[in-house]
Design a protein around this motif. Structure first.
Motif, PDB file in Angstrom:
ATOM      1  N   THR A  91      -8.539  -1.364 -11.332  1.00 47.38           N
ATOM      2  CA  THR A  91      -7.999  -1.510 -12.667  1.00 47.38           C
ATOM      3  C   THR A  91      -7.935  -3.260 -12.948  1.00 47.38           C
TER       4      THR A  91
ATOM      5  N   TRP B 190       0.780  -1.223   0.298  1.00 52.01           N
ATOM      6  CA  TRP B 190       0.027  -0.048  -0.039  1.00 52.01           C
ATOM      7  C   TRP B 190       0.868   1.268   0.137  1.00 52.01           C
TER       8      TRP B 190
ATOM      9  N   GLU C 205      -3.267   3.751  -2.647  1.00 50.12           N
ATOM     10  CA  GLU C 205      -3.118   2.768  -3.506  1.00 50.12           C
ATOM     11  C   GLU C 205      -2.571   1.658  -3.254  1.00 50.12           C
ATOM     12  N   ARG C 206      -3.362   0.379  -3.837  1.00 49.62           N
ATOM     13  CA  ARG C 206      -2.587  -0.897  -3.547  1.00 49.62           C
ATOM     14  C   ARG C 206      -2.332  -1.434  -4.979  1.00 49.62           C
ATOM     15  N   GLY C 207      -0.988  -1.903  -4.990  1.00 46.81           N
ATOM     16  CA  GLY C 207      -0.350  -2.278  -6.344  1.00 46.81           C
ATOM     17  C   GLY C 207      -0.634  -3.773  -6.585  1.00 46.81           C
ATOM     18  N   GLU C 208      -0.830  -4.672  -5.479  1.00 52.23           N
ATOM     19  CA  GLU C 208      -1.376  -6.157  -5.849  1.00 52.23           C
ATOM     20  C   GLU C 208      -2.723  -6.492  -5.971  1.00 52.23           C
ATOM     21  N   GLU C 209      -2.778  -7.555  -6.593  1.00 46.90           N
ATOM     22  CA  GLU C 209      -4.008  -8.179  -6.922  1.00 46.90           C
ATOM     23  C   GLU C 209      -4.760  -8.165  -5.650  1.00 46.90           C
TER      24      GLU C 209
ATOM     25  N   ALA D 137      -7.247   1.893  -6.142  1.00 41.84           N
ATOM     26  CA  ALA D 137      -7.070   3.148  -5.706  1.00 41.84           C
ATOM     27  C   ALA D 137      -8.003   3.741  -5.156  1.00 41.84           C
TER      28      ALA D 137
ATOM     29  N   THR E 156      -9.419  -7.618  -8.620  1.00 39.56           N
ATOM     30  CA  THR E 156      -8.936  -6.333  -9.472  1.00 39.56           C
ATOM     31  C   THR E 156      -7.418  -6.582  -9.255  1.00 39.56           C
ATOM     32  N   ASP E 157      -6.594  -6.220 -10.370  1.00 32.64           N
ATOM     33  CA  ASP E 157      -5.019  -6.051 -10.235  1.00 32.64           C
ATOM     34  C   ASP E 157      -4.678  -4.962  -9.336  1.00 32.64           C
ATOM     35  N   LYS E 158      -5.341  -3.852  -9.343  1.00 30.78           N
ATOM     36  CA  LYS E 158      -4.990  -2.564  -8.690  1.00 30.78           C
ATOM     37  C   LYS E 158      -6.159  -1.698  -8.097  1.00 30.78           C
TER      38      LYS E 158
END
Length: 910
Positions: free
Chosen positions: A207, A133, A167-171, A189, A185-187
């Motif tokens: 995303t 995160w 924002e979370r960058g992991e699935e 925010a 979801t892949d991402k």
């Protein structure tokens, strides 16, 4: 459940979730002392910070995952909080930068409270990472921002600005897709913004969002495969704010998407994702619309909204954990039969208000179609019904002569329903009038038709709508005209005309030219008002799309206005109230890499004519090529004097990989004719070299003087001499106890006499009364004011002023107005034009029975010494003065006074 109700429900759950979670964290800060050296707004309230971020519950774990451990020295720390003496201990996130502080504190009382405190001055910026995160924020305020937010109470207006992002960058997964139903979801925010000019809003963006409807094993068994059992979506956004509630960023709680699921004998024709609220909490409902053809049978079946509810539980230990899924229950079932001579089918669907059903049959000799909606009773609405019925005739229809044929007839009936003009206008603007006028493929389109009908004819207690429909064709359906006349009753009643014109050349089955005009007309007799809207949505010439709207409004009464527009209005023109924004008349030309778009408009109002056009060129590939535009906006104003303004603009630029290499532009305006004025700007740019030239030139003399305006007074006097200026309204019944003779009634009917109880109306249209005017007959005049008032020496002091009569006048003809005021102001204004004269303001006393037979004649039997009494008697009768309006009460009072003044023994009545 609408977006605002859903937001309210979710807000209640989040308040309770935060109260329980923060209460556990706050227990660890119960004995924390206050922080020394805190700024004035925080002194005695801010407690010391936690040594390390606790992870006692899911909320603490989530905060830790977003911002990390928050050790000493970080800009962001977690503190204890005590908002006031005797208040419960809470927790606060504190951002620091220099001497500036920003605090977001939560106190877990029975009625939870959130405190926002920001010290004035320096802007605070925060950037924290806890691993997967990331969090960012900007906070600023020019003054002390100290406000309290309480559950159920409206928040105070913000005095500072806040922008927060996470924002979370992991699935991220909910459920177990693709092995089981769920979403991923892949991402993800989230963003929160608020400020003095920015209402509080919260947005979540997903995303590569996917929803799996089927377990992986079942998908493999059916041949769909794991990936094909899901529906991909990119950058799905969910937004929440006080104005619109909680909704998808496209403005709907349901997001409809294309998706394919190849099953044996089954195909999909739509995928929907709905955010919902049920007895088990919140949830997502992914669902497919399916259709199937049974092998060997002339039967087609369809199921709408076949999906599964995925509810989540929100409590202090479960954040978004999927609970037991609900079984897949469809919201609509359809069935079609193709067994000559009978073809057709039917469907039943569940709606937000009740149920809808459709039946569409072709019986060979004619076709029958029925569509019905039943709204179930609620606490504030009774049962409502809406029925759409029609019968169509085989090609070429019933011949009427001259190439015309009757194609279909029908009607619409609604009980406890009304017509929503705004929704019908939107339906016409989008080119979907066929959802009401003889819809085709009604069974397959049952869902969209039901939603359109419910929105266009919403429930309303005590009202009903009814109207016939007809469809004509000409030239073998080269031209098809459908129309309906709908009555919205009872008062305030209105007449609505809904129409659709289709021109298909040369063949309706494969037209090269297809023109579709959807029409909405409305007549409101109470205003009065007539409105017509025509939309060309869905039209094309060969492969060139054609679109645009034509609009007509003629309104009387206090807001009188006339507007006729094809494609909209001049950019400076302010639309009158009730006039919608119109789409330009547009053609998309070109093809391939060449884009050429032409737009135009023409409008006529009560005092102006305006037109314009714009041609836009885009001949680029990968950001390289040429783009340019050429445009014109012209405005002609006729009142109070003729003037015009024409703007011409053009530009062209050469681009290389999205950057401008060279360009030239011109923006020129010419105004006149009295005192010509030309101004504008030109520019040339080559690479980094730019040259601009501004010019402003005036020439010519002022406008020549007009002919001297006529003198106003004689015109008003002549107008008041006209018979039409004076009107009399007789009362429905006599207000005084007077019986009229046959001769009196004859004179009243012939206009030789006027009823004393009547209302007298005098009015003229030469000038507005009671207001100073400075213009007349399109010329400047000395400031003057005219009025009409009754003249009567016997009017009692303090008597009520006469009632004003108003008429429509064009303001620019009588008052000095600026050019912008002429353009943006109302075309007509209701101003005094005369007065009403009557006895309606008299306060009547009790009724008295009197003997008025003395009007027949008099025979006084008085001695000479009583001459004074006789004179007094006849003087009283002379006071009646029937040359002016005399109120009945006044007349009766005179008679009664006369009788009391004369002894009965001295007067003999004949």
């Amino acid at each position: 459940m609408n977006p605002n109700q859903l937001l309210e429900k979710i807000a209640g759950l989040l308040w309770e979730l935060a109260r329980e979670s923060v209460a556990e964290l706050a227990q660890q800060a119960t004995n924390f002392p206050t922080e020394e050296g805190a700024p004035a707004p925080l002194q005695g309230r801010l407690l010391i910070a936690f040594n390390e971020l606790p992870q006692s519950n899911e909320l603490a774990k989530f905060i830790h995952g977003v911002v990390g451990d928050l050790p000493d020295g970080e800009k962001l720390r977690l503190h204890g909080w005590k908002r006031a003496q005797g208040a419960a201990v809470g927790v606060a996130l504190v951002a620091s930068e220099g001497n500036a502080r920003a605090v977001l504190a939560f106190t877990p009382e029975s009625t939870p409270k959130i405190d926002v405190v920001v010290t004035p001055g320096e802007k605070l910026t925060v950037a924290q990472s806890g691993g997967i995160w990331k969090a960012t924020g900007e906070i600023s305020s020019n003054t002390v921002w100290d406000t309290e937010i309480t559950k159920g109470a409206p928040p105070s207006p913000p005095v500072g600005e806040v922008t927060l992002g996470i924002e979370r960058g992991e699935e991220l997964k909910i459920g177990e897709p693709p092995t089981g139903p769920g979403v991923s979801t892949d991402k993800i925010a989230a963003a929160l913004t608020v400020g003095p000019a920015t209402p509080l809003s919260f947005t979540i963006t997903l995303t590569n969002f996917r929803a799996a409807l089927l377990p992986g094993a079942l998908a493999d068994f059916l041949g769909a495969g794991g990936d094909r059992a899901t529906a991909p979506v990119k950058d799905l956004a969910i937004r929440a704010d006080a104005a619109g509630g909680l909704r998808f960023d496209k403005g709907n709680l349901r997001l409809d998407l294309p998706a394919k699921l190849p099953l044996p004998g089954v195909s999909t024709h739509g995928f929907g994702l709905q955010l919902s609220s049920g007895p088990d909490g919140l949830g997502l409902r992914p669902a497919f619309d399916l259709s199937a053809d049974l092998p060997g049978l002339p039967v087609h079946a369809g199921i709408d909204d076949l999906g599964i509810d995925l509810p989540f539980s929100l409590d202090k230990d479960l954040f978004g954990k999927l609970t037991k899924p609900d079984p897949p229950l469809p919201k609509g079932i359809e069935l079609e039969l193709n067994l000559p001579p009978v073809r057709g089918g039917g469907a039943i669907i569940k709606t937000d208000e009740g149920y809808a059903g459709v039946l569409d049959l072709d019986l060979g000799i004619f076709g029958a179609q029925a569509f019905g909606i039943v709204g179930l009773p609620t606490a504030d609405q009774p049962t409502s019904i809406l029925a759409l019925l029609s019968a169509s005739f085989p090609y070429p229809g019933i011949q009427l002569g001259f190439g015309f044929a009757l194609d279909a007839v029908g009607g619409l009936v609604g009980i406890n329903r009304r017509a929503d003009v705004e929704q019908l206008r939107a339906l016409v603007s989008d080119g979907h009038a066929d959802r009401v006028l003889f819809p085709e493929d009604a069974v397959k389109r049952a869902g969209e038709i039901a939603r359109s009908l419910e929105a266009s004819f919403p429930r309303k207690r005590g009202r009903f709508v009814v109207g016939p429909m007809v469809r004509l064709n000409w030239g073998g359906r080269i031209v098809t005209l459908s129309g309906a006349v709908i009555l919205d009753l009872p008062g305030p009643s209105q007449i609505i005309v809904l129409g659709r014109l289709v021109v298909a050349i040369p063949d309706p089955k494969a037209p090269l030219i297809l023109l579709q005009a959807s029409v909405l007309g409305r007549i409101d007799p109470s205003v009065p008002e007539t409105e017509v809207l025509v939309s060309l949505a869905g039209s094309r010439v060969v492969t060139t799309p054609v679109s645009g709207e034509i609009y007509l409004l003629a309104r009387g009464g206090s807001r009188a206005v006339f507007v006729l527009s094809a494609g909209g209005f001049h950019p400076r023109y302010t639309r009158p109230p009730g006039v919608p924004e119109l789409e330009r008349l547009t053609m998309d030309l070109g093809g391939g890499f060449l884009g050429l778009r032409a737009e135009a408009y023409l409008a006529v109002t009560s005092n102006a004519v305006m037109f314009g056009a714009n041609l836009h060129l885009d001949a680029t590939i990968a950001g390289c090529g040429v783009e340019g535009q050429l445009g014109l906006d012209a405005l002609f104003v006729y009142e109070p004097t003729f003037s015009f303004s024409v703007r011409v603009y053009a530009s062209v630029a050469v681009l290389a990989f999205g950057h401008r290499l060279a360009g030239i532009g011109l923006d020129f305006t010419l105004a006149g004719p009295a005192h010509w004025h030309a101004f504008g700007t030109g520019s040339i740019s080559i690479l980094w070299w730019d040259v601009a030239l501004d010019f402003d030139v005036s020439w010519g003399d002022a406008a020549p003087p007009l002919e001297p305006p006529p003198v106003v007074r004689p015109l008003i006097e002549d107008a008041l001499k006209q018979t039409k200026a004076w009107t009399v309204t007789r009362p429905p019944e006599q207000r005084a106890g007077i019986k009229l003779t046959a001769g009196a009634k004859s004179d009243l009917a012939a206009g030789k006499a006027v009823d004393a109880d009547a209302t007298y109306r005098v009015s003229q249209s030469i000038v507005p009364l009671g207001k100073p005017i400075t213009r007349f007959a399109r010329a400047q005049v000395a400031k003057q004011q005219w009025d009409i008032a009754p003249v009567d020496d016997d009017v009692a002091p303090g008597a009520a002023a006469p009632v004003e009569v108003k008429d429509s006048f064009i303001p620019a003809e009588f008052f000095d107005l600026t050019a912008d005021a002429q353009l943006t102001g109302p075309a007509f204004e209701e101003i005094k034009s005369g007065i009403l004269m009557s006895d309606k303001e008299v306060d009547f006393g009790p009724v008295h029975r009197v003997d008025d037979s003395y009007e027949t004649g008099y025979k006084p039997e008085l001695p000479d010494q009583d001459d004074l009494i006789v004179n007094l008697v006849f003087e009283n009768f002379r006071r009646e003065r029937f040359a002016r309006v005399v109120a009945p009460e006044e007349r009766v009072s005179h008679w009664r006074e006369t009788q009391l003044a004369m002894p009965a023994s001295k007067v003999a009545m004949l």
